[in-house]
Design a protein around this motif. Sequence first.
Motif, PDB file in Angstrom:
ATOM      1  N   HIS A   6       0.831  -1.206   0.000  1.00 32.13           N
ATOM      2  CA  HIS A   6       0.000   0.000   0.000  1.00 32.13           C
ATOM      3  C   HIS A   6       0.863   1.253   0.000  1.00 32.13           C
ATOM      4  N   ASP A   7       1.946   1.270   0.799  1.00 30.38           N
ATOM      5  CA  ASP A   7       2.818   2.446   0.865  1.00 30.38           C
ATOM      6  C   ASP A   7       3.514   2.703  -0.467  1.00 30.38           C
ATOM      7  N   ASP A   8       3.886   1.640  -1.210  1.00 25.97           N
ATOM      8  CA  ASP A   8       4.507   1.805  -2.533  1.00 25.97           C
ATOM      9  C   ASP A   8       3.562   2.537  -3.469  1.00 25.97           C
ATOM     10  N   VAL A   9       2.309   2.122  -3.454  1.00 23.58           N
ATOM     11  CA  VAL A   9       1.320   2.686  -4.366  1.00 23.58           C
ATOM     12  C   VAL A   9       1.005   4.128  -4.007  1.00 23.58           C
ATOM     13  N   THR A  10       0.785   4.397  -2.725  1.00 29.18           N
ATOM     14  CA  THR A  10       0.430   5.759  -2.337  1.00 29.18           C
ATOM     15  C   THR A  10       1.608   6.712  -2.492  1.00 29.18           C
ATOM     16  N   ALA A  11       2.835   6.206  -2.397  1.00 32.02           N
ATOM     17  CA  ALA A  11       3.999   7.066  -2.584  1.00 32.02           C
ATOM     18  C   ALA A  11       4.047   7.624  -4.000  1.00 32.02           C
ATOM     19  N   TRP A  12       3.460   6.928  -4.943  1.00 30.65           N
ATOM     20  CA  TRP A  12       3.440   7.393  -6.343  1.00 30.65           C
ATOM     21  C   TRP A  12       2.170   8.183  -6.637  1.00 30.65           C
ATOM     22  N   VAL A  94      12.088  -9.088 -20.593  1.00 28.15           N
ATOM     23  CA  VAL A  94      13.009  -9.382 -21.687  1.00 28.15           C
ATOM     24  C   VAL A  94      12.667  -8.468 -22.855  1.00 28.15           C
ATOM     25  N   THR A  95      13.599  -8.314 -23.756  1.00 27.30           N
ATOM     26  CA  THR A  95      13.387  -7.463 -24.931  1.00 27.30           C
ATOM     27  C   THR A  95      12.093  -7.855 -25.625  1.00 27.30           C
ATOM     28  N   GLY A  96      11.282  -6.863 -25.929  1.00 20.78           N
ATOM     29  CA  GLY A  96       9.997  -7.080 -26.579  1.00 20.78           C
ATOM     30  C   GLY A  96       8.818  -7.046 -25.631  1.00 20.78           C
ATOM     31  N   ASP A  97       9.064  -7.211 -24.316  1.00 16.24           N
ATOM     32  CA  ASP A  97       7.976  -7.158 -23.335  1.00 16.24           C
ATOM     33  C   ASP A  97       7.449  -5.736 -23.207  1.00 16.24           C
ATOM     34  N   ILE A  98       6.163  -5.619 -22.939  1.00 14.66           N
ATOM     35  CA  ILE A  98       5.557  -4.357 -22.528  1.00 14.66           C
ATOM     36  C   ILE A  98       5.684  -4.331 -21.013  1.00 14.66           C
ATOM     37  N   ILE A  99       6.243  -3.247 -20.485  1.00 12.02           N
ATOM     38  CA  ILE A  99       6.502  -3.174 -19.053  1.00 12.02           C
ATOM     39  C   ILE A  99       5.958  -1.885 -18.467  1.00 12.02           C
ATOM     40  N   VAL A 100       5.745  -1.896 -17.154  1.00 11.85           N
ATOM     41  CA  VAL A 100       5.420  -0.689 -16.406  1.00 11.85           C
ATOM     42  C   VAL A 100       6.671  -0.352 -15.611  1.00 11.85           C
ATOM     43  N   VAL A 101       7.132   0.887 -15.751  1.00 14.73           N
ATOM     44  CA  VAL A 101       8.342   1.323 -15.062  1.00 14.73           C
ATOM     45  C   VAL A 101       8.111   2.674 -14.395  1.00 14.73           C
ATOM     46  N   ALA A 102       8.868   2.905 -13.337  1.00 15.54           N
ATOM     47  CA  ALA A 102       8.948   4.223 -12.725  1.00 15.54           C
ATOM     48  C   ALA A 102      10.198   4.865 -13.310  1.00 15.54           C
ATOM     49  N   ASP A 104      12.177   8.459 -13.620  1.00 13.55           N
ATOM     50  CA  ASP A 104      12.318   9.828 -13.135  1.00 13.55           C
ATOM     51  C   ASP A 104      11.075  10.298 -12.380  1.00 13.55           C
ATOM     52  N   GLY A 105      10.553   9.425 -11.503  1.00 17.78           N
ATOM     53  CA  GLY A 105       9.417   9.792 -10.663  1.00 17.78           C
ATOM     54  C   GLY A 105       8.058   9.682 -11.324  1.00 17.78           C
ATOM     55  N   GLU A 106       7.991   9.163 -12.550  1.00 21.28           N
ATOM     56  CA  GLU A 106       6.712   9.011 -13.256  1.00 21.28           C
ATOM     57  C   GLU A 106       6.536   7.557 -13.672  1.00 21.28           C
ATOM     58  N   LEU A 107       5.320   7.035 -13.521  1.00 16.71           N
ATOM     59  CA  LEU A 107       5.037   5.695 -14.019  1.00 16.71           C
ATOM     60  C   LEU A 107       4.693   5.781 -15.499  1.00 16.71           C
ATOM     61  N   THR A 108       5.216   4.831 -16.273  1.00 11.77           N
ATOM     62  CA  THR A 108       4.919   4.785 -17.697  1.00 11.77           C
ATOM     63  C   THR A 108       4.869   3.336 -18.152  1.00 11.77           C
ATOM     64  N   CYS A 109       4.196   3.117 -19.260  1.00 13.63           N
ATOM     65  CA  CYS A 109       4.082   1.804 -19.874  1.00 13.63           C
ATOM     66  C   CYS A 109       4.737   1.896 -21.244  1.00 13.63           C
ATOM     67  N   LYS A 110       5.761   1.075 -21.486  1.00 15.09           N
ATOM     68  CA  LYS A 110       6.493   1.092 -22.753  1.00 15.09           C
ATOM     69  C   LYS A 110       6.971  -0.313 -23.077  1.00 15.09           C
ATOM     70  N   GLN A 111       7.456  -0.477 -24.294  1.00 22.79           N
ATOM     71  CA  GLN A 111       8.059  -1.744 -24.697  1.00 22.79           C
ATOM     72  C   GLN A 111       9.558  -1.683 -24.428  1.00 22.79           C
ATOM     73  N   LEU A 112      10.093  -2.743 -23.825  1.00 25.43           N
ATOM     74  CA  LEU A 112      11.527  -2.830 -23.592  1.00 25.43           C
ATOM     75  C   LEU A 112      12.187  -3.245 -24.899  1.00 25.43           C
ATOM     76  N   GLY A 113      13.168  -2.462 -25.344  1.00 27.06           N
ATOM     77  CA  GLY A 113      13.824  -2.770 -26.604  1.00 27.06           C
ATOM     78  C   GLY A 113      15.201  -2.165 -26.709  1.00 27.06           C
ATOM     79  N   GLN A 114      15.653  -1.990 -27.935  1.00 34.15           N
ATOM     80  CA  GLN A 114      16.964  -1.441 -28.233  1.00 34.15           C
ATOM     81  C   GLN A 114      16.795  -0.212 -29.133  1.00 34.15           C
ATOM     82  N   TRP A 115      17.656   0.763 -28.934  1.00 33.10           N
ATOM     83  CA  TRP A 115      17.692   1.958 -29.774  1.00 33.10           C
ATOM     84  C   TRP A 115      19.152   2.370 -29.896  1.00 33.10           C
ATOM     85  N   HIS A 116      19.648   2.399 -31.100  1.00 34.00           N
ATOM     86  CA  HIS A 116      21.068   2.682 -31.355  1.00 34.00           C
ATOM     87  C   HIS A 116      21.973   1.743 -30.561  1.00 34.00           C
TER      88      HIS A 116
END
Length: 156
Positions: A6-12, A94-102, A104-116
């Motif tokens: 609960h504290d993890d969630v409310t902290a965000w 793993v590469t190609g997964d859609i993940i939820v990440v924190a 820089d203080g913001e939660l976002t949903c993106k695909q894990l991959g490679q760029w350059h």
Amino acid sequence: MPPLQHDDVTAWGLEILGQSACDSRHALPLMAGEVRAGFPIHADAELDRVLDLTEHLIPHPSASYFCRAKGDSMEGHGVYDGDLLIVDRSLAPVTGDIIVVALDGELTCKQLGQWHGQPALLSGNPEYPPIALRGVECETWGVVTHNIHSHRRRGR
């Protein structure tokens, strides 16, 4: 990864929409056979057995949670604004997964991959550039295993 507390969630600044109720199951009838998305076949619909969606979609309930997608950055990956995401914290991304990440203080949903040649978070919309992960503080909140979206417009 341990389950969210609960504290993890409310902290965000997130709101808990419901309590975990792993013992609350609702099995629904499962039709025998398949429903074709192409050329129609004869409809001999009969009920085969029951299906518990929790059992089918959430193999690790104690390490899983739901969240809602917001925005259009993942539409190319089939994740739309308002979709309900099922996220499993017990899976290593793993590469190609859609993940939820924190990030820089913001939660976002993106695909894990490679760029350059470097690890990056990729959107599913060309309007949003990749986010290089080198030197960026990023905490994985889990792997999106399923997303649920309505085929009816809201308010109907």
